[in-house]
Write a protein that holds these residues in place. Sequence first.
Motif, short mmCIF file in Angstrom:
data_model
loop_
_atom_site.label_atom_id
_atom_site.label_comp_id
_atom_site.label_asym_id
_atom_site.label_seq_id
_atom_site.Cartn_x
_atom_site.Cartn_y
_atom_site.Cartn_z
N SER A 2 39.21 50.76 101.65
CA SER A 2 38.43 49.67 101.53
C SER A 2 36.62 50.24 102.72
O SER A 2 36.78 50.98 103.78
CB SER A 2 39.13 48.67 102.55
OG SER A 2 39.69 48.89 103.79
N ASP A 3 35.60 49.43 102.37
CA ASP A 3 35.26 49.05 103.24
C ASP A 3 34.90 49.03 105.01
O ASP A 3 36.21 47.99 105.06
CB ASP A 3 33.67 47.79 103.28
CG ASP A 3 33.64 47.77 101.39
OD1 ASP A 3 33.19 49.59 101.19
OD2 ASP A 3 32.60 47.15 101.15
N PRO A 4 34.48 49.51 105.70
CA PRO A 4 35.04 49.48 107.32
C PRO A 4 34.66 47.95 107.37
O PRO A 4 33.68 47.59 106.52
CB PRO A 4 34.11 50.51 107.56
CG PRO A 4 33.69 50.97 106.74
CD PRO A 4 33.95 50.63 105.44
N ALA A 48 31.98 49.73 112.51
CA ALA A 48 31.89 50.01 111.57
C ALA A 48 33.69 50.29 111.84
O ALA A 48 33.34 51.55 112.42
CB ALA A 48 31.33 50.38 110.50
N ASP A 50 37.13 51.45 110.95
CA ASP A 50 38.96 51.61 109.83
C ASP A 50 39.84 51.59 110.28
O ASP A 50 40.24 52.52 110.95
CB ASP A 50 38.29 53.13 108.84
CG ASP A 50 39.08 52.91 107.99
OD1 ASP A 50 40.01 52.68 107.53
OD2 ASP A 50 39.33 54.56 106.89
N HIS A 79 33.06 58.64 105.27
CA HIS A 79 32.51 57.80 105.47
C HIS A 79 30.94 57.54 104.61
O HIS A 79 30.32 55.97 104.38
CB HIS A 79 33.25 57.30 106.55
CG HIS A 79 34.34 57.11 106.87
ND1 HIS A 79 34.90 55.70 105.76
CD2 HIS A 79 35.00 57.17 107.47
CE1 HIS A 79 36.45 55.97 106.78
NE2 HIS A 79 36.28 56.75 107.56
N ARG A 82 28.80 55.48 100.81
CA ARG A 82 29.37 54.21 100.94
C ARG A 82 29.32 52.91 101.21
O ARG A 82 29.30 52.18 101.00
CB ARG A 82 31.43 54.07 101.40
CG ARG A 82 32.07 55.23 100.65
CD ARG A 82 33.24 55.69 101.08
NE ARG A 82 34.28 57.13 100.97
CZ ARG A 82 34.92 57.09 101.79
NH1 ARG A 82 35.39 56.84 102.70
NH2 ARG A 82 35.10 58.77 101.24
N GLY A 83 27.66 52.56 101.50
CA GLY A 83 27.51 52.18 102.18
C GLY A 83 27.25 51.49 103.31
O GLY A 83 27.05 50.02 103.90
N THR A 84 27.95 51.94 103.90
CA THR A 84 28.93 51.49 105.30
C THR A 84 27.15 51.63 106.29
O THR A 84 26.44 50.37 107.31
CB THR A 84 29.61 52.45 105.94
OG1 THR A 84 30.96 52.33 105.00
CG2 THR A 84 30.21 52.52 107.83
N ARG A 87 24.86 48.87 105.66
CA ARG A 87 25.87 47.49 106.39
C ARG A 87 25.25 47.44 107.25
O ARG A 87 25.15 45.94 107.92
CB ARG A 87 26.79 47.35 105.97
CG ARG A 87 27.30 47.06 104.46
CD ARG A 87 29.22 47.02 103.41
NE ARG A 87 30.12 46.06 104.71
CZ ARG A 87 30.41 46.49 105.20
NH1 ARG A 87 31.13 47.55 105.61
NH2 ARG A 87 31.29 45.27 105.60
#
Length: 131
Positions: A2-4, A48, A50, A79, A82-84, A87
Amino acid sequence: MSDPVLRVRFPVDDVALSRLHTAAFGGAGDVQPWAARLDRYAVTWVGAFDGDELVGFVHACGDGGAHAFVLDTVVDPAHRRRGTGRRLVERLVAEVRAAGCTWLHVDFEPHLDGFYRACGFTPTQAGLLRL
């Protein structure tokens, strides 16, 4: 995976943040006094997570007025893509704006141009002097 979860101005663990930087950028792995530096100089910071693991980080320092500067954008290699990172920077932008800054600067290497453009930054020329 899942997204952090993003956390703003979280209590910084110097060991965890130093470990993240070493994993992403290499180096000797020395523990740096992140918490003290951020407390003294940062407008804000975003992490971020996890679970309990810090997997991304960015912060901004300011001039005490209209300007702030993005620093230390980092995402754990496991990671990435993934867009982290995006974000993290987008959240930082919102937090810096809320703090009253009207300009946010970032310096980056050419290979990061697409990333920072996607985050809304306009490229400019800048100078750098190694001291």
